[in-house]
Design a protein around this motif. Structure first.
Motif, PDB file in Angstrom:
ATOM      1  N   TRP A  35       2.852 -14.986 -31.676  1.00 55.61           N
ATOM      2  CA  TRP A  35       3.580 -15.470 -30.507  1.00 55.61           C
ATOM      3  C   TRP A  35       4.740 -16.341 -31.011  1.00 55.61           C
ATOM      4  O   TRP A  35       4.538 -17.230 -31.851  1.00 55.61           O
ATOM      5  N   TYR A  36       5.913 -16.053 -30.491  1.00 52.22           N
ATOM      6  CA  TYR A  36       7.105 -16.812 -30.815  1.00 52.22           C
ATOM      7  C   TYR A  36       7.678 -17.400 -29.522  1.00 52.22           C
ATOM      8  O   TYR A  36       7.358 -16.932 -28.428  1.00 52.22           O
ATOM      9  N   ARG A  37       8.565 -18.357 -29.694  1.00 52.04           N
ATOM     10  CA  ARG A  37       9.285 -18.860 -28.523  1.00 52.04           C
ATOM     11  C   ARG A  37      10.722 -19.211 -28.916  1.00 52.04           C
ATOM     12  O   ARG A  37      11.006 -19.517 -30.074  1.00 52.04           O
ATOM     13  N   GLN A  38      11.573 -19.115 -27.925  1.00 57.48           N
ATOM     14  CA  GLN A  38      12.967 -19.471 -28.133  1.00 57.48           C
ATOM     15  C   GLN A  38      13.455 -20.291 -26.941  1.00 57.48           C
ATOM     16  O   GLN A  38      13.507 -19.788 -25.818  1.00 57.48           O
ATOM     17  N   VAL A  91      11.435 -19.060 -23.708  1.00 60.70           N
ATOM     18  CA  VAL A  91      10.990 -17.683 -23.514  1.00 60.70           C
ATOM     19  C   VAL A  91      10.013 -17.374 -24.646  1.00 60.70           C
ATOM     20  O   VAL A  91      10.324 -17.604 -25.815  1.00 60.70           O
ATOM     21  N   TYR A  92       8.858 -16.868 -24.291  1.00 62.20           N
ATOM     22  CA  TYR A  92       7.808 -16.573 -25.246  1.00 62.20           C
ATOM     23  C   TYR A  92       7.724 -15.065 -25.483  1.00 62.20           C
ATOM     24  O   TYR A  92       7.751 -14.274 -24.529  1.00 62.20           O
ATOM     25  N   TYR A  93       7.615 -14.702 -26.744  1.00 59.43           N
ATOM     26  CA  TYR A  93       7.554 -13.310 -27.156  1.00 59.43           C
ATOM     27  C   TYR A  93       6.312 -13.078 -28.020  1.00 59.43           C
ATOM     28  O   TYR A  93       5.839 -13.984 -28.698  1.00 59.43           O
ATOM     29  N   CYS A  94       5.855 -11.859 -28.026  1.00 59.14           N
ATOM     30  CA  CYS A  94       4.811 -11.489 -28.972  1.00 59.14           C
ATOM     31  C   CYS A  94       5.290 -10.272 -29.760  1.00 59.14           C
ATOM     32  O   CYS A  94       6.073  -9.457 -29.248  1.00 59.14           O
ATOM     33  N   ILE A  95       4.797 -10.178 -30.980  1.00 50.20           N
ATOM     34  CA  ILE A  95       5.249  -9.095 -31.852  1.00 50.20           C
ATOM     35  C   ILE A  95       4.247  -8.897 -32.969  1.00 50.20           C
ATOM     36  O   ILE A  95       3.510  -9.839 -33.343  1.00 50.20           O
ATOM     37  N   ILE A  96       4.212  -7.703 -33.500  1.00 53.88           N
ATOM     38  CA  ILE A  96       3.357  -7.405 -34.639  1.00 53.88           C
ATOM     39  C   ILE A  96       3.966  -8.031 -35.898  1.00 53.88           C
ATOM     40  O   ILE A  96       5.178  -8.009 -36.079  1.00 53.88           O
TER      41      ILE A  96
END
Length: 120
Positions: A35-38, A91-96
Motif C-alpha cells: 500500500w502506497y500513498r501520495q 490518495v492510497y494505492y496498492c500494487i504488486i
C-alpha cells in the motif's frame, strides 16, 4: 496486473477506515502487495507491505496505527487504518511488489487509487 483500491472517504481525526485492494482475473496470493500513498505536492511513499506468507513491513509514520492483512481466498489485501491524523490525507494505492522490503521493485501498473481525507 492492475489492482483496484477502494474504501476511502472522509473521516474525522482519530477515526478509522479500512481499505481494500482487489485483483480481478489474476491470483495475487503468491505476490507481495504494498500500500502506497501520495499526498498533494508530495512523492508517493510506501505505507505497508505484506508477503504471500503474511510477513509485514510498515512505514514508521503508521506503525501501531495501521494494519495490513490479506485474505487469499478472496484475492484481497486490506489496510486497516486507526487513529487517523490529518497528515494521513492522501490518495492510497496498492500494487504488486517484488518483496516487502522498503526498497523493492513494484510490478504491474498503478491503478486510480482511493482518496482518504482526514479532517481535523
Amino acid at each position: 496486473v492492475q489492482l483496484q483500491a477502494s474504501g476511502g472517504g472522509l473521516v474525522q481525526a482519530g477515526g478509522s477506515l479500512r481499505l481494500s485492494c482487489a485483483a480481478s482475473g489474476s491470483n495475487i496470493g503468491i505476490n507481495a502487495i504494498g500500500w502506497y500513498r501520495q499526498a498533494p505536492g508530495k512523492q508517493r511513499e510506501l505505507v505497508a507491505a505484506i508477503s504471500s506468507g503474511g510477513s509485514t513491513n510498515y512505514a514508521d509514520s503508521v506503525k501501531g496505527r495501521f494494519t495490513i492483512s490479506r485474505d487469499n481466498a478472496k484475492n484481497t489485501v486490506y489496510l486497516q487504518m486507526n487513529s487517523l491524523k490529518s497528515e494521513d490525507t492522501a490518495v492510497y494505492y496498492c500494487i504488486i511488489r517484488s518483496s516487502i522490503a522498503t526498497i523493492s521493485r513494484v510490478l504491474g501498473s498503478w491503478g486510480q487509487g482511493t482518496l482518504v481525507t482526514v479532517s481535523s
